[in-house]
Enzyme design. Structure first.
Site, mmCIF file in Angstrom:
data_model
loop_
_atom_site.group_PDB
_atom_site.id
_atom_site.type_symbol
_atom_site.label_atom_id
_atom_site.label_comp_id
_atom_site.label_asym_id
_atom_site.label_seq_id
_atom_site.Cartn_x
_atom_site.Cartn_y
_atom_site.Cartn_z
ATOM 1 N N SER A 97 0.816 -1.212 0.000
ATOM 2 C CA SER A 97 0.000 0.000 0.000
ATOM 3 C C SER A 97 0.860 1.277 0.000
ATOM 4 O O SER A 97 1.593 1.518 -0.949
ATOM 5 C CB SER A 97 -0.957 -0.065 1.185
ATOM 6 O OG SER A 97 -1.932 0.911 1.085
ATOM 7 N N HIS A 105 -7.696 -5.528 0.644
ATOM 8 C CA HIS A 105 -6.507 -4.759 1.017
ATOM 9 C C HIS A 105 -5.712 -5.385 2.163
ATOM 10 O O HIS A 105 -4.480 -5.403 2.132
ATOM 11 C CB HIS A 105 -6.947 -3.349 1.410
ATOM 12 C CG HIS A 105 -5.860 -2.334 1.332
ATOM 13 N ND1 HIS A 105 -5.378 -1.864 0.128
ATOM 14 C CD2 HIS A 105 -5.150 -1.696 2.276
ATOM 15 C CE1 HIS A 105 -4.429 -0.984 0.353
ATOM 16 N NE2 HIS A 105 -4.264 -0.862 1.661
#
Ligand SMILES: *[C@@H]1O[C@H](CO)[C@@H](O)[C@H](O)[C@H]1NC(C)=O
Length: 416
Positions: free
Chosen positions: A175, A379
């Site tokens: 990320s 995620h």
């Protein structure tokens, strides 16, 4: 109280109260208490040897750099290149250890003989010191992932290469750990030379398709810089008031694995209930949120609104002074010539498939684009999914091995 309190930290902090889920069959070799240990204590607990370095950046921040040098009596293989793992927003070096030995990526790499380094960006729990500033001063928090990319990452990489006397290393980011890398690669092109292979887990550069309902609500209110400063100031991104934590234990009883807090986390990052081991929730929340500046979060919010991958937007007047133009400059992706492999998920609310593919089209040296073979992969699954090893880590390690063995032979041709 402002709506801001209902923003993502509610989700995280509220969920700390979901702490006592009892489960019979553990998917991971972990214990509830793992959430209470520091990253290094955690690695030591499971038999890994560690080292701690403190790096001072050229603007005075003191960053902790963690290293895993092997386990038991085995030492890492000095002939192999070092591997640097860089965490995401509100996270830390512990990200790479949470799911325990036999699964977590840092341990997997160490077991393969690699010299494993875990970075910590300024402002997270391990990097909250500065030569002159204290965390109580707003100036301490005057940074975004832009500074993490152009100052912290180069300092970390230089330290590793110097300590190991190597010229290049493998980079793996999650990320924001990818965002900061793209910033570095575009503004400090020489650093591309120091990277053997960069593997991006849930790559974040363009964000206009960000689909988290909670964050979308938040971003809508971002409107002007004036509102932002009025709401937050530009200091530390503060966790929720204690009263909400008290409320949470009532709203989210630990006896129910499907409680509101777990669902709130799903709302934020995408939902994949099959892949979540309930025991991981309290452990995860012991390590996250690990601290960040408000500016980091605003900078991401601006990306959602603008659809650009560019520097921080201070508003027209200040932009003119700082950048000499009304709009902040784009990060030029053409400069990022390090070989890159992207790993992304279909159900990732923060790194949407379309945005990853837009990025992929612009990276000049893209080696491979790997869409994880599971419809709901989200995620956080990159760090804590039950099948993270099977679906992802095995391939990451294999890519590194292939790259070391054949270097440019197998990889002679980028995808385009
Ligand atoms: C981006 O970088 C490339 C390669 O360095 C250069 O040719 C190009 O002009 C740059 N683009 C912009 C908009 O600055």
């Amino acid at each position: 109280m402002h709506f801001s309190a209902l923003f993502i930290y509610t989700v995280f902090t509220v969920s700390t109260a979901c702490a006592f889920v009892i489960q019979e069959n553990y998917d991971f070799q972990v214990e509830l208490g793992d959430g209470k240990l520091s990253a290094l204590q955690l690695a030591n607990k499971y038999g890994y040897r560690t080292e701690l370095f403190e790096i001072e950046t050229n603007d005075g921040y003191i960053l902790e750099l963690h290293r895993i040098t092997g386990s038991g009596s085995t030492m890492y293989d000095k002939s192999l290149p070092p591997v640097l793992l860089m965490h995401g927003l509100l996270a830390s070096s512990a990200d790479w250890l949470m799911i325990g030995p036999g699964n977590a990526l840092a341990y997997e790499l160490s077991d393969m003989g690699y010299d494993v380094w875990l970075g910590n960006a300024r402002g997270n729990r391990y990097s909250r010191r500065h030569k002159y500033l204290s965390t109580n001063e707003v100036e301490f928090w005057e940074f975004s992932w832009h500074e993490i990319g152009i100052i912290d990452l180069p300092a970390i990489i230089d330290h590793i290469l110097e300590a190991t006397r190597k010229h290049k290393l493998h980079y793996i980011g999650h990320s924001q750990g990818t965002t900061a890398f793209f910033v570095m690669g575009s503004l400090l092109p020489d650093y591309n030379e120091k990277i053997l292979l960069m593997q991006a887990l849930t790559p974040v550069a363009y964000m206009e398709h960000m689909s988290s309902p909670l964050l979308k609500k938040f971003v809508k209110h971002l409107g002007t810089i004036a509102t932002i400063i009025e709401l937050f100031g530009l200091g530390e991104f503060k966790p929720v008031p204690n009263i909400l934590i008290d409320l949470a234990s009532w709203i989210c009883p630990g006896s129910k694995p499907n409680n509101l807090c777990v669902n709130a986390l799903f709302l934020l990052t995408g939902s994949n209930p099959e892949q979540i081991d309930p025991l991981m929730i309290p452990i995860l929340l012991g390590h996250i949120p690990a601290g960040s500046s408000t500016k980091q979060i605003l900078h991401f919010g601006q990306e959602v609104l603008s659809g650009r991958f560019c520097q921080f937007d201070y508003g027209t007047r200040r932009n003119l002074i700082i950048y000499g133009q009304e709009k902040p400059p784009d990060y030029n992706l053409t400069n990022i010539v390090a070989p890159i492999i992207l790993h992304y998920g279909r159900n990732d609310h923060l790194a949407h498939v379309e945005n990853v593919e837009r990025l992929a089209r612009q990276l000049p040296n893209l080696m491979e684009s790997h869409l994880i073979d599971m419809p709901l992969f989200n995620h956080m699954d990159f760090l804590i999914a039950k099948d993270a090893k099977k679906l992802l880590y095995t391939q990451i390690v294999d890519n590194i091995e292939q790259f070391n063995r054949y270097n440019w032979v197998r990889w002679i041709k980028p995808m385009r």
